[in-house]
Design a protein around this motif. Structure first.
Motif, short mmCIF file in Angstrom:
data_model
loop_
_atom_site.label_atom_id
_atom_site.label_comp_id
_atom_site.label_asym_id
_atom_site.label_seq_id
_atom_site.Cartn_x
_atom_site.Cartn_y
_atom_site.Cartn_z
N ILE A 28 23.10 -7.39 -15.43
CA ILE A 28 23.80 -6.51 -14.40
C ILE A 28 24.22 -7.65 -12.76
O ILE A 28 23.68 -8.04 -12.98
CB ILE A 28 22.87 -5.45 -13.77
N THR A 29 25.34 -7.10 -12.23
CA THR A 29 25.25 -7.47 -11.37
C THR A 29 25.06 -7.02 -9.86
O THR A 29 25.80 -5.71 -9.28
CB THR A 29 27.29 -8.28 -11.10
N CYS A 30 24.22 -7.74 -9.01
CA CYS A 30 23.50 -7.39 -8.20
C CYS A 30 23.77 -7.58 -6.90
O CYS A 30 24.00 -8.87 -6.38
CB CYS A 30 22.36 -7.08 -7.53
N ASN A 42 27.63 -12.07 -4.66
CA ASN A 42 26.83 -11.21 -6.05
C ASN A 42 25.69 -12.03 -7.05
O ASN A 42 26.09 -13.62 -6.52
CB ASN A 42 27.77 -10.37 -7.18
N THR A 44 24.19 -12.64 -11.09
CA THR A 44 23.90 -12.15 -11.98
C THR A 44 22.53 -11.88 -12.86
O THR A 44 21.86 -12.85 -12.49
CB THR A 44 25.21 -13.13 -12.92
N ASP A 47 18.78 -8.44 -18.21
CA ASP A 47 18.90 -6.36 -18.99
C ASP A 47 17.81 -5.79 -18.17
O ASP A 47 18.35 -4.36 -18.28
CB ASP A 47 19.43 -6.69 -19.93
N CYS A 51 19.12 -3.23 -9.32
CA CYS A 51 19.63 -3.94 -7.97
C CYS A 51 18.83 -3.23 -7.19
O CYS A 51 18.37 -1.56 -7.22
CB CYS A 51 21.60 -3.38 -7.83
N CYS A 73 18.09 -8.76 -7.10
CA CYS A 73 17.50 -8.11 -8.57
C CYS A 73 15.73 -8.52 -8.88
O CYS A 73 15.22 -8.78 -7.91
CB CYS A 73 17.65 -9.10 -9.75
N THR A 101 23.44 0.37 -12.31
CA THR A 101 25.17 -0.13 -12.34
C THR A 101 25.75 -1.57 -11.67
O THR A 101 24.53 -1.69 -10.77
CB THR A 101 25.51 1.04 -12.28
N ASP A 102 26.52 -1.82 -11.67
CA ASP A 102 27.54 -3.44 -11.33
C ASP A 102 27.73 -2.85 -10.36
O ASP A 102 27.96 -2.26 -9.56
CB ASP A 102 28.28 -3.79 -11.92
#
Length: 221
Positions: A28-30, A42, A44, A47, A51, A73, A101-102
């Protein structure tokens, strides 16, 4: 406003908590940033992460206050919680809110309410701005949900060096983190959280007893 030592202590404490939120992975990208003008890039994350938005308020009994804000994260099992701790004349309250969600940016979560009802737990209380050992005869009467005795140590090495330690009362949610390390741009930071439940005179966990035994040996050597 907080004085210089209290402000630095609050920022180091926030950074120590942020260490518990950082994880590696590729799912996920936060957003990752600190400060209310949060415009950093951002990252990564694993999983198993979400965020998060972390909001904290540090208040002193003489009326000083400092608000802190960060996005990072966070492991999902540490999401959507509030936590607090008290030491000397300082109280720190934090809230973590997450989304999954990203690129999402969760809203602020309300800080835990004040509760001045004594719960019967008494803890050591001190703060060192320049050492990872903190021990005095000063105690603090714990209140509300802060029914754990906490020792937090922060060590910084590499390009920058420093250390800090805090002792006081904390909620269980504050104690659920044990140890975290982070290395960024040549600066290495390690934060450890040691907790016990119960009276200062009756309880001493193995880790804390070993910690102070080693500190005593160092003083006597």
């Amino acid at each position: 406003m907080l004085n210089g030592f209290a402000r630095m202590g609050s920022l180091l404490l926030l950074f120590g908590v942020l260490l518990a939120l950082v994880s590696t992975g590729y799912s996920i990208t936060c957003t990752s940033c600190t400060g209310f003008n949060c415009t950093a890039g951002n990252i990564t994350c694993a999983d198993s992460n979400a965020c998060s938005t972390l909001y904290s308020a540090t208040v002193t009994k003489d009326g000083g206050n400092l608000a802190s804000f960060a996005r990072a994260c966070t492991p999902k099992d540490l999401c959507n919680i509030t936590k607090s701790m008290s030491y000397s004349n300082v109280k720190v309250k934090m809230a973590i809110q997450c989304c999954e969600t990203d690129g999402c940016n969760p809203e602020f979560r309300e800080l835990p309410p004040d509760n001045e009802t004594a719960n019967g737990v008494v803890c050591r209380s001190c703060r060192s701005e320049s050492s990872d050992s903190c021990y005095t005869d000063e105690t603090i009467e714990c209140k509300g949900n802060e029914n754990m005795c906490l020792l937090q140590t922060i060590k910084i090495s590499g390009i920058g060096t420093g250390s800090m330690s805090i002792r006081g009362c904390a909620t269980k949610s504050f104690c659920d983190t044990t140890s975290q390390s982070l290395s960024v741009d040549g600066i290495n930071t390690k934060s450890d959280f040691f907790c016990t439940s119960g009276s200062v005179d009756l309880h001493c966990s193995l880790l804390i007893c070993v910690f102070f035994s080693l500190a005593l040996l160092k003083i006597l050597s």
